[in-house]
Design a protein around this motif. Structure first.
Motif, PDB file in Angstrom:
ATOM      1  N   CYS A   8     -12.477  21.607  19.214  1.00  0.00           N
ATOM      2  CA  CYS A   8     -12.735  21.963  20.611  1.00  0.00           C
ATOM      3  C   CYS A   8     -11.380  21.961  21.326  1.00  0.00           C
ATOM      4  O   CYS A   8     -10.583  21.368  21.186  1.00  0.00           O
ATOM      5  CB  CYS A   8     -13.736  20.986  21.474  1.00  0.00           C
ATOM      6  SG  CYS A   8     -13.815  21.368  23.109  1.00  0.00           S
ATOM      7  N   CYS A  13     -10.971  16.137  23.328  1.00  0.00           N
ATOM      8  CA  CYS A  13     -12.359  16.340  22.545  1.00  0.00           C
ATOM      9  C   CYS A  13     -12.173  16.586  20.995  1.00  0.00           C
ATOM     10  O   CYS A  13     -11.397  17.232  20.809  1.00  0.00           O
ATOM     11  CB  CYS A  13     -13.285  17.544  23.187  1.00  0.00           C
ATOM     12  SG  CYS A  13     -14.667  17.979  22.317  1.00  0.00           S
ATOM     13  N   CYS A  15     -14.740  17.372  19.009  1.00  0.00           N
ATOM     14  CA  CYS A  15     -15.963  18.240  18.434  1.00  0.00           C
ATOM     15  C   CYS A  15     -15.314  19.410  17.437  1.00  0.00           C
ATOM     16  O   CYS A  15     -14.525  20.173  17.904  1.00  0.00           O
ATOM     17  CB  CYS A  15     -16.897  18.628  19.467  1.00  0.00           C
ATOM     18  SG  CYS A  15     -17.515  17.292  20.726  1.00  0.00           S
ATOM     19  N   CYS A  24     -16.763  22.976  23.256  1.00  0.00           N
ATOM     20  CA  CYS A  24     -18.104  22.626  22.562  1.00  0.00           C
ATOM     21  C   CYS A  24     -19.104  22.660  23.803  1.00  0.00           C
ATOM     22  O   CYS A  24     -20.355  22.685  23.609  1.00  0.00           O
ATOM     23  CB  CYS A  24     -17.934  21.331  22.116  1.00  0.00           C
ATOM     24  SG  CYS A  24     -17.604  20.016  23.220  1.00  0.00           S
ATOM     25  N   CYS A  28     -16.487  20.261  28.704  1.00  0.00           N
ATOM     26  CA  CYS A  28     -15.082  20.549  28.426  1.00  0.00           C
ATOM     27  C   CYS A  28     -14.499  21.836  28.995  1.00  0.00           C
ATOM     28  O   CYS A  28     -13.219  21.700  29.163  1.00  0.00           O
ATOM     29  CB  CYS A  28     -15.287  20.769  26.814  1.00  0.00           C
ATOM     30  SG  CYS A  28     -15.083  18.996  25.991  1.00  0.00           S
ATOM     31  N   CYS A  41     -13.640  12.694  27.518  1.00  0.00           N
ATOM     32  CA  CYS A  41     -14.425  13.787  27.250  1.00  0.00           C
ATOM     33  C   CYS A  41     -15.736  13.573  27.767  1.00  0.00           C
ATOM     34  O   CYS A  41     -16.417  12.490  27.506  1.00  0.00           O
ATOM     35  CB  CYS A  41     -14.438  14.131  25.852  1.00  0.00           C
ATOM     36  SG  CYS A  41     -15.407  15.692  25.381  1.00  0.00           S
ATOM     37  N   CYS A  43     -18.444  15.594  27.330  1.00  0.00           N
ATOM     38  CA  CYS A  43     -19.537  16.560  26.593  1.00  0.00           C
ATOM     39  C   CYS A  43     -20.912  15.604  26.153  1.00  0.00           C
ATOM     40  O   CYS A  43     -21.732  16.211  25.758  1.00  0.00           O
ATOM     41  CB  CYS A  43     -18.626  17.155  25.441  1.00  0.00           C
ATOM     42  SG  CYS A  43     -18.469  16.265  24.106  1.00  0.00           S
TER      43      CYS A  43
HETATM   44 ZN   LIG Z   1     -15.541  19.526  23.616  1.00  0.00          ZN
END
Ligand SMILES: [Zn+2]
Ligand SMILES: [Zn+2]
Length: 52
Positions: A8, A13, A15, A24, A28, A41, A43
């Motif tokens: 991401c 982040c 992810c 993601c 974010c 983060c 998310c």
């Molecule tokens: Zn993210």
């Protein structure tokens, strides 16, 4: 077909997302656009809830 992935674009982040996307999640994207870097983060993905 294997779709390429990347992390991401939000610095906080980790992810993995398809390269066709930037973030993601909306959280974010908003965090990055508001330059809220260094923050946690939000998310809510399991990968990101464990902070080092
Ligand atoms: Zn993210
Ligand atoms: Zn995340």
């Amino acid at each position: 077909m294997n779709e390429a992935t990347k992390t991401c674009d939000h610095d906080g982040c980790g992810c993995r997302i398809p390269v066709s996307r930037d973030y993601c999640s909306e959280s974010c994207r908003m965090a990055a656009e508001s330059q809220n870097v260094g923050g946690a983060c939000e998310c809510s993905h399991a990968h990101c809830q464990q902070r080092h």
